[in-house]
Design a protein around this motif. Structure first.
Motif, PDB file in Angstrom:
ATOM      1  N   TYR A 163       0.842  -1.204   0.000  1.00 34.70           N
ATOM      2  CA  TYR A 163       0.000   0.000   0.000  1.00 34.70           C
ATOM      3  C   TYR A 163       0.878   1.257   0.000  1.00 34.70           C
ATOM      4  O   TYR A 163       0.669   2.173  -0.805  1.00 34.70           O
ATOM      5  CB  TYR A 163      -0.905  -0.010   1.232  1.00 34.70           C
ATOM      6  CG  TYR A 163      -1.569   1.326   1.494  1.00 34.70           C
ATOM      7  CD1 TYR A 163      -2.677   1.740   0.765  1.00 34.70           C
ATOM      8  CD2 TYR A 163      -1.064   2.192   2.468  1.00 34.70           C
ATOM      9  CE1 TYR A 163      -3.278   2.970   0.994  1.00 34.70           C
ATOM     10  CE2 TYR A 163      -1.652   3.426   2.698  1.00 34.70           C
ATOM     11  CZ  TYR A 163      -2.754   3.807   1.963  1.00 34.70           C
ATOM     12  OH  TYR A 163      -3.324   5.028   2.191  1.00 34.70           O
ATOM     13  N   PHE A 164       1.867   1.295   0.895  1.00 36.95           N
ATOM     14  CA  PHE A 164       2.747   2.461   0.945  1.00 36.95           C
ATOM     15  C   PHE A 164       3.571   2.578  -0.329  1.00 36.95           C
ATOM     16  O   PHE A 164       3.809   3.685  -0.830  1.00 36.95           O
ATOM     17  CB  PHE A 164       3.670   2.375   2.167  1.00 36.95           C
ATOM     18  CG  PHE A 164       2.993   2.691   3.468  1.00 36.95           C
ATOM     19  CD1 PHE A 164       2.242   3.841   3.614  1.00 36.95           C
ATOM     20  CD2 PHE A 164       3.102   1.839   4.552  1.00 36.95           C
ATOM     21  CE1 PHE A 164       1.611   4.139   4.816  1.00 36.95           C
ATOM     22  CE2 PHE A 164       2.477   2.123   5.749  1.00 36.95           C
ATOM     23  CZ  PHE A 164       1.717   3.276   5.887  1.00 36.95           C
ATOM     24  N   LEU A 165       4.028   1.435  -0.863  1.00 36.09           N
ATOM     25  CA  LEU A 165       4.835   1.471  -2.088  1.00 36.09           C
ATOM     26  C   LEU A 165       4.034   2.072  -3.240  1.00 36.09           C
ATOM     27  O   LEU A 165       4.532   2.943  -3.962  1.00 36.09           O
ATOM     28  CB  LEU A 165       5.308   0.057  -2.428  1.00 36.09           C
ATOM     29  CG  LEU A 165       6.294  -0.063  -3.589  1.00 36.09           C
ATOM     30  CD1 LEU A 165       7.263  -1.217  -3.330  1.00 36.09           C
ATOM     31  CD2 LEU A 165       5.575  -0.314  -4.898  1.00 36.09           C
ATOM     32  N   ASN A 166       2.801   1.628  -3.430  1.00 37.53           N
ATOM     33  CA  ASN A 166       1.962   2.167  -4.505  1.00 37.53           C
ATOM     34  C   ASN A 166       1.723   3.659  -4.313  1.00 37.53           C
ATOM     35  O   ASN A 166       1.767   4.440  -5.273  1.00 37.53           O
ATOM     36  CB  ASN A 166       0.622   1.430  -4.547  1.00 37.53           C
ATOM     37  CG  ASN A 166       0.760  -0.010  -5.003  1.00 37.53           C
ATOM     38  OD1 ASN A 166       1.784  -0.397  -5.556  1.00 37.53           O
ATOM     39  ND2 ASN A 166      -0.259  -0.814  -4.759  1.00 37.53           N
ATOM     40  N   VAL A 175      11.596   4.066  -2.146  1.00 35.12           N
ATOM     41  CA  VAL A 175      10.958   4.454  -3.416  1.00 35.12           C
ATOM     42  C   VAL A 175      11.692   5.641  -4.036  1.00 35.12           C
ATOM     43  O   VAL A 175      11.883   5.709  -5.259  1.00 35.12           O
ATOM     44  CB  VAL A 175       9.474   4.777  -3.181  1.00 35.12           C
ATOM     45  CG1 VAL A 175       8.877   5.484  -4.394  1.00 35.12           C
ATOM     46  CG2 VAL A 175       8.689   3.496  -2.899  1.00 35.12           C
ATOM     47  N   ILE A 176      12.114   6.583  -3.214  1.00 33.25           N
ATOM     48  CA  ILE A 176      12.799   7.775  -3.723  1.00 33.25           C
ATOM     49  C   ILE A 176      14.216   7.438  -4.182  1.00 33.25           C
ATOM     50  O   ILE A 176      14.680   7.911  -5.227  1.00 33.25           O
ATOM     51  CB  ILE A 176      12.839   8.869  -2.638  1.00 33.25           C
ATOM     52  CG1 ILE A 176      11.419   9.376  -2.354  1.00 33.25           C
ATOM     53  CG2 ILE A 176      13.733  10.032  -3.060  1.00 33.25           C
ATOM     54  CD1 ILE A 176      11.332  10.318  -1.176  1.00 33.25           C
ATOM     55  N   MET A 177      14.935   6.593  -3.438  1.00 28.94           N
ATOM     56  CA  MET A 177      16.356   6.362  -3.688  1.00 28.94           C
ATOM     57  C   MET A 177      16.641   5.233  -4.672  1.00 28.94           C
ATOM     58  O   MET A 177      17.664   5.256  -5.357  1.00 28.94           O
ATOM     59  CB  MET A 177      17.073   6.056  -2.365  1.00 28.94           C
ATOM     60  CG  MET A 177      16.952   7.143  -1.316  1.00 28.94           C
ATOM     61  SD  MET A 177      17.666   8.714  -1.848  1.00 28.94           S
ATOM     62  CE  MET A 177      19.403   8.262  -1.951  1.00 28.94           C
ATOM     63  N   SER A 178      15.758   4.236  -4.767  1.00 30.61           N
ATOM     64  CA  SER A 178      16.067   3.052  -5.567  1.00 30.61           C
ATOM     65  C   SER A 178      15.745   3.272  -7.042  1.00 30.61           C
ATOM     66  O   SER A 178      14.788   3.968  -7.391  1.00 30.61           O
ATOM     67  CB  SER A 178      15.282   1.841  -5.041  1.00 30.61           C
ATOM     68  OG  SER A 178      15.552   0.702  -5.834  1.00 30.61           O
TER      69      SER A 178
END
Length: 591
Positions: free
Chosen positions: A475-478, A519-522
């Motif tokens: 959920y957080f990833l999406n 999510v921001i760094m990868s």
């Protein structure tokens, strides 16, 4: 814009104009730029023309490209950049080559084939459906190689599936029309195979599938993406007048390399769409408001929450930091008749003691130094709605007395006032402290505890919620991938296992922060354990079964003894054990 390089073998200077949308680089003759160096892969890299620059992308796994001395899998190139591939140094220059036309490589047929590859690639990139992609792919390779029939076979769960077939005749094609022997060899070697004349071929001429199918000429190439074998492209000619040659095999290999990347991403996108739909369905069935949970403990929380929300009963929410206590309070408010009225939250541990009374109850102008105007306070602001008192265990004892009086009389007195004002409010409190211990140690009033604790909702820590961690993580990833435009789409199996095995001392809040950063760094499509800062050594300790069983027995026997007012004989009868067993465990209580 054009490229200039010097052939290390001949010393000849070569110039290539970048006029096409895609310019291929590799050792194979069919490429636009052919670099005859064993260190260069048959299909090494592609140059993609953009409005103001050119992008170079590595095609084959393990292929090395250095841009201005630094290794890169993909990079934007501008005038003046230098690209090193094998022994060749390619210079990006402005304008047009000094020659009228770049040197023709691989013959007219190869250039025609590459032109078809450009159009083919453009069509594939516009298509997202794997089924239609397979059909487009097969139609293109059958036409360019003048084959009579073709097949796209993809592998799933160790089995072969016919994704598409194409036949210039009227015969219906299925997997019975391909040679298993030839496909087996391609799967084993992961290299292209050509059988120019099947009957005379020493490797496959006597194979049952070749004899039974009366094959004349076959080409079969793997569809590879990095280390994954997605499937194979299989072309056949039954006429001895149209036997395949090595030039056609090279061209088919180039087509397959280009198609593999696009097909892989289409398959991944399709899988993610299905997974996201399944996830949305799961979240709808395993959620309550903004809370996600399908484990038994969370289902019990949701049941209690729905039962008490429509009432005005006081609720005390218990749980570790980061378990979502404020979300429960908001859902209690949203499911009640007070929805649409104010929901006011205050952290009792975050405001200095000398300011907390004014923050809670308000003050009159001039009631103390700095009170330059009237202030209504949190209770007044929440009139008609819900007041959430977070970290109630941190409230100073003098204010506990005032809070108890407000809850009993439903009136508030602002600092500096002599008379109270009626108030219509529901109070929901939360704490991560052990209030029973706080009461024993004189830091919390017992009468206030019972006033706040008409119903308690105990939130389980994330480490005890099983598969919930995966649903919450996705959920957080999406959410963050959409917010930040990231290409991250999911977790690897290793990452999922690491998430479920980690202790998560910060609970849901810690998961949210870790995934937001990842999510921001990868730059990966699937997050690895190291993206979330997880390591094998972070796996929480698991007790041996015998020790866990013994600890449960100790705890349970103590509980039954307390129910029986420590009557050992009655406890033995209730537990259906010998009284000596009870005495033996009592001796262990102080160990």
């Amino acid at each position: 814009m054009f490229i200039r390089y010097t052939d290390p073998g001949t010393g000849e200077s070569v110039q290539v104009a970048l006029r096409k949308p895609i310019v291929s680089i590799g050792r194979a003759p069919g490429n636009d730029i052919v670099l005859t160096d064993p260190a260069v892969s048959p299909t090494h890299a592609n140059l993609l023309k953009k409005p103001h620059h050119v992008t170079i992308s590595v095609v084959q796994r393990g292929a090395e490209v250095y841009v201005n001395g630094r290794r890169a899998r993909s990079a934007d190139l501008t005038v003046g950049d230098k690209v090193l591939i094998g022994r060749y140094e390619l210079h990006i220059l402005d304008g047009e080559p000094s020659l009228d036309e770049p040197a023709e490589v691989g013959g007219r047929a190869a250039l025609d084939g590459m032109g078809q590859l450009v159009g083919f690639s453009r069509k594939l990139m516009e298509e997202e459906s794997p089924d239609r992609l397979f059909k487009l792919l097969l139609k293109a390779v059958v036409e360019v190689n003048e084959a009579e029939k073709g097949f796209v076979i993809f592998f799933k769960d160790g089995e072969r599936h016919l994704a598409a077939s194409h036949n210039v005749g009227k015969e219906t094609l299925d997997l019975s029309r391909v040679s298993d022997s030839i496909i087996d060899r391609v799967v084993e070697s992961r290299k292209p195979i050509i059988v120019s004349d099947a009957v005379q071929d020493s490797r496959f001429g006597q194979a049952k599938s070749v004899v039974d199918l009366r094959l004349s000429s076959v080409m079969c190439v793997p569809l590879l993406y990095r280390n994954d074998l997605l499937g194979v492209l299989y072309l056949g000619n039954d006429s001895v007048a149209h036997l395949f040659d090595n030039d056609q095999l090279e061209l088919l290999t180039i087509f397959a390399s280009q198609a593999s990347m696009i097909v892989h991403h289409a398959l991944m996108l399709n899988q993610l769409k299905v997974s996201n739909k399944n996830l949305r369905d799961q979240l709808r069935s395993a959620s309550q408001g903004q809370m996600i949970g399908s484990c038994g403990a969370m289902k019990a929380v949701f049941k209690v929450l729905r039962r008490v929300a429509p009432t005005d009963i006081s609720v005390l929410i218990l749980g570790e930091t980061g378990t979502g206590k404020e979300l429960v309070a908001r859902e209690l408010h949203n499911l009640s008749e007070r929805k649409g009225k104010p929901f006011i939250s205050i952290n009792c541990g975050a405001i200095p003691e000398h300011l907390l009374e004014s923050e809670l109850f308000g003050h009159k102008k001039g009631s103390f130094t700095g009170a330059v105007s009237d202030k209504i306070g949190k209770f007044g602001a929440a009139d008609g709605g819900t007041l959430f008192l977070d970290e109630i265990g941190e409230m100073p004892m003098p204010l506990q007395v005032k809070l108890l009086r407000v809850l009993q009389e439903r009136k508030i007195e602002r600092v500096g006032e002599t008379s109270g004002s009626p108030i219509d409010i529901r109070v929901v409190a939360a704490t991560n402290n052990d209030l029973a211990r706080e009461i024993d140690e004189g830091r919390f009033r017992e009468d206030l505890f019972y006033r706040l604790n008409e119903v308690a909702i105990d939130l389980p820590p994330l480490r005890d919620r099983g598969e919930d961690i995966v649903q919450i993580g996705q959920y957080f990833l999406n959410r963050f991938a959409t917010q930040y435009g990231s290409k991250v789409r999911g977790f690897t199996n290793q990452c999922t296992l690491a998430m479920k095995g980690y202790y998560w001392p910060g609970n849901v809040r810690q998961v949210e922060n870790r995934i937001k950063k990842a999510v921001i760094m990868s730059d990966r499509a699937l997050l690895q354990p190291d993206d979330l800062g997880l390591d094998q050594k972070d796996k929480r300790k698991v007790k041996p079964l015998a020790r866990a069983e013994e600890e449960f027995k100790l705890s349970y026997i103590r509980e039954v003894l307390e129910l029986n007012n420590w009557n050992k004989a009655q406890t033995a009868r209730d537990l259906d054990v010998d009284p000596r067993t009870i005495f033996r465990y009592i001796e262990k209580f102080d160990d």
